[in-house]
Design a protein around this motif. Structure first.
Motif, short mmCIF file in Angstrom:
data_model
loop_
_atom_site.label_atom_id
_atom_site.label_comp_id
_atom_site.label_asym_id
_atom_site.label_seq_id
_atom_site.Cartn_x
_atom_site.Cartn_y
_atom_site.Cartn_z
N ALA A 192 -32.59 -1.52 2.80
CA ALA A 192 -31.77 -0.42 2.24
C ALA A 192 -32.60 -0.25 0.76
CB ALA A 192 -30.66 -0.59 2.77
N LEU A 193 -32.15 -1.24 -0.07
CA LEU A 193 -32.31 -1.46 -1.29
C LEU A 193 -33.61 -0.68 -2.18
CD1 LEU A 193 -30.34 -4.64 -2.48
CD2 LEU A 193 -29.61 -2.38 -3.32
N LYS B 280 -43.05 -3.91 -4.50
CA LYS B 280 -42.86 -3.18 -6.28
C LYS B 280 -41.13 -3.96 -6.97
CE LYS B 280 -45.21 1.00 -5.01
NZ LYS B 280 -45.02 1.78 -5.36
N ALA B 281 -40.29 -4.25 -5.70
CA ALA B 281 -39.09 -4.86 -6.63
C ALA B 281 -39.71 -6.51 -7.23
CB ALA B 281 -38.09 -5.11 -5.02
N GLU B 282 -38.59 -6.37 -7.88
CA GLU B 282 -38.30 -8.13 -8.33
C GLU B 282 -37.07 -8.77 -7.37
OE1 GLU B 282 -36.89 -9.14 -12.20
OE2 GLU B 282 -37.84 -7.82 -12.76
N ARG C 227 -43.70 -14.62 -2.04
CA ARG C 227 -44.33 -14.95 -1.32
C ARG C 227 -43.22 -14.37 0.68
NH1 ARG C 227 -44.80 -19.92 1.17
NH2 ARG C 227 -44.19 -21.23 -0.62
N GLY C 228 -43.77 -14.32 1.17
CA GLY C 228 -42.65 -14.13 2.43
C GLY C 228 -42.46 -13.07 2.59
N PRO C 229 -41.46 -12.68 4.05
CA PRO C 229 -41.12 -11.62 4.87
C PRO C 229 -40.08 -10.72 3.81
CG PRO C 229 -40.92 -12.85 6.24
CD PRO C 229 -41.10 -14.22 4.85
N LEU C 230 -39.30 -10.95 2.71
CA LEU C 230 -38.65 -10.71 2.30
C LEU C 230 -39.74 -9.61 0.92
CD1 LEU C 230 -35.77 -12.52 1.44
CD2 LEU C 230 -35.99 -10.49 2.93
N VAL C 231 -40.69 -10.53 -0.12
CA VAL C 231 -41.46 -10.01 -0.68
C VAL C 231 -41.97 -8.51 0.30
CG1 VAL C 231 -43.07 -10.15 -2.15
CG2 VAL C 231 -41.21 -11.82 -1.80
N GLU C 232 -42.46 -8.89 1.26
CA GLU C 232 -43.95 -8.18 1.88
C GLU C 232 -43.07 -6.55 2.23
OE1 GLU C 232 -45.12 -9.85 5.33
OE2 GLU C 232 -45.90 -11.92 3.89
N PRO D 24 -37.95 1.55 -5.44
CA PRO D 24 -38.70 0.43 -4.96
C PRO D 24 -38.61 -0.48 -5.87
CG PRO D 24 -39.33 2.84 -4.15
CD PRO D 24 -38.61 2.64 -5.09
N ARG D 25 -38.32 -0.24 -7.22
CA ARG D 25 -38.76 -1.18 -8.20
C ARG D 25 -37.36 -1.85 -8.21
NH1 ARG D 25 -43.76 -1.25 -9.99
NH2 ARG D 25 -44.73 0.90 -9.36
#
Length: 423
Positions: free
Chosen positions: A396-397, A301-303, A292-297, A402-403
């Motif tokens: 950027a990554l 679709k990333a891990e 959760r949080g801004p990085l996850v938002e 996206p995944r």
């Protein structure tokens, strides 16, 4: 009424010109002025080592608390806020109590030189001595022999987790020298659980234990822990345990679990406590999956993973863990301190990282520049670039993939910043 703890903590940082200055003189002086709280602690389990101290402590705490025990815990450094370092009978210390303890220690110190870690350790001891509990889990800050925690004359048990090369400027250049500092927590007649060691480190620990008559319970001799058919098998002189794998990810956690289980068995805890130790432990920023949080938002679709390991052994542990995950290109975002062996940290990661994005650690005067981190990554054979921030690197990554699997790593200070900003 005391000022807020943040105000007092800022002031305490100014009492000594050095952040680290290893000696017991100042802490012993202040403990005398405070009435010797270190003599009134619930039974102490004292934990030293280079890697795995915190994870081992977290597993011990989980096992003890599952058995209904009240447990104090002292750890460092903190990740998001200072209060995390002091757990009183299972709960993070409340702000009013922390402020009052710091205020009392500052007054008793009379403005004399003392390091931040020393005076805050005294505050923790004061809180522990005044709060009823069954056990006190003490994690060494640095080294062992001259660490501020090493003032407890008769702990119930000591533990030495794996010793490797780190903090050479304080502990010595060679593995035997560093092991000698860690073995400084051994006490006459007090048993010590010893995690996996390189032979030259174990020889130093065994020699000191022999001089002190301290019984050792050594990995590979008196206890074994290994993975078999997706389970954790632990065996010591009292029998075998067949347990779930640790909930803390990574093959290195098998060894940390082994040390915790050996300690619990030595202290007389049963199989249910041992199972809880490996299934209920919580220890943030150790191969932690962010959910959760801004990085996850920013990367839905990333891990996203976070790890605070920062020395060659930490790099090796990350590499081994990544190798066990389902195959997927892994992109590292790395920020490190300029006091660390960055080449040694990068070397094992070269085989696991598709790319590396280097960042500096915000607000940290000893950060390695992003350019220097990028250069070290390239020297290790990892394709590398820089970014202004962790969030910019993540964006950027995922714009390109996206995944993606993304691991933010290299420093507990970087990890702490990520946890603060990411909720």
């Amino acid at each position: 009424m005391p000022q807020p703890s943040d105000t007092i903590l800022t002031r305490l940082m100014t009492l000594h010109p050095k952040v680290i200055d290893l000696t017991l003189d100042r802490v012993e002086r202040l403990l005398v002025a405070l009435g010797h709280p270190e003599r009134a602690l619930p039974p102490v389990i004292h934990i030293a080592g280079t890697n795995g101290k915190g994870s081992t402590l977290a597993m011990l705490r989980a096992g003890m608390e599952a058995s209904g025990k009240r447990v104090h815990a002292y750890t460092s450094p903190h990740l998001a806020r200072f209060h995390e370092r002091i757990r009183l009978a299972g709960a993070i210390i409340p702000e009013p109590m922390l402020a009052a303890l710091l205020d009392e220690c500052e007054a008793a110190n009379l403005g004399q030189p003392i390091t931040f870690f020393e005076i805050t350790t005294c505050a923790a001891f004061l809180g522990f001595a005044r709060t009823a509990a069954d056990y006190t889990l003490l994690e060494v800050g640095l080294g062992g022999r001259l660490d501020a925690t090493n003032v407890v004359a008769q702990p119930a048990l000591t533990i030495i987790t794996p010793v490797s090369i780190d903090h050479q400027q304080y502990l010595g250049e060679t593995l035997p020298e560093i092991a000698g500092e860690k073995a400084g927590i051994l006490k006459r007649g007090v048993a010590c659980i010893v995690g996996p060691q390189q032979p030259e480190a174990l020889a130093v620990i065994e020699a000191r234990a022999a001089r002190l008559g301290a019984p050792l319970c050594v990995h590979g001799q008196h206890w074994h822990a290994f993975e078999e058919r997706g389970r954790l098998v632990f065996q010591d002189e009292t029998g075998l345990l067949d347990l779930p794998l640790p909930n803390l990810p990574g093959p290195h956690q098998i060894e940390n679990a082994g040390a915790a289980l050996a300690a619990l068995r030595h202290l007389g805890f049963d199989g249910s406590a041992c199972e809880a130790a490996v299934t209920r432990a919580e220890w943030p920023a150790r191969m932690q999956r962010l959910t959760r949080g801004p990085l996850v938002e920013a990367a839905p679709k990333a891990e996203l993973w976070l790890d605070g390991g920062h020395n060659p052994a930490g790099g090796q542990a990350i590499a081994t863990t990544l190798a066990r995950l389902p195959r997927r290109p892994t992109h590292l975002i790395v920020g490190m301190l300029n006091t660390k062996d960055i080449a040694g940290y990068m070397r094992p990661l070269a085989g696991q990282a598709a790319t590396l994005t280097a960042v500096s650690i915000p607000g940290e005067p000893n950060t390695l520049s992003a350019d220097a981190t990028m250069a070290a990554a390239r020297a290790a054979g990892i394709p590398a670039s820089t970014a202004e921030s962790v969030l910019a690197a993540v964006r950027a990554l995922v714009a390109a993939e996206p995944r993606a699997r993304i691991l933010i790593c290299g420093s507990l200070y970087l990890a702490g910043g990520v946890l603060r900003e990411n909720g």
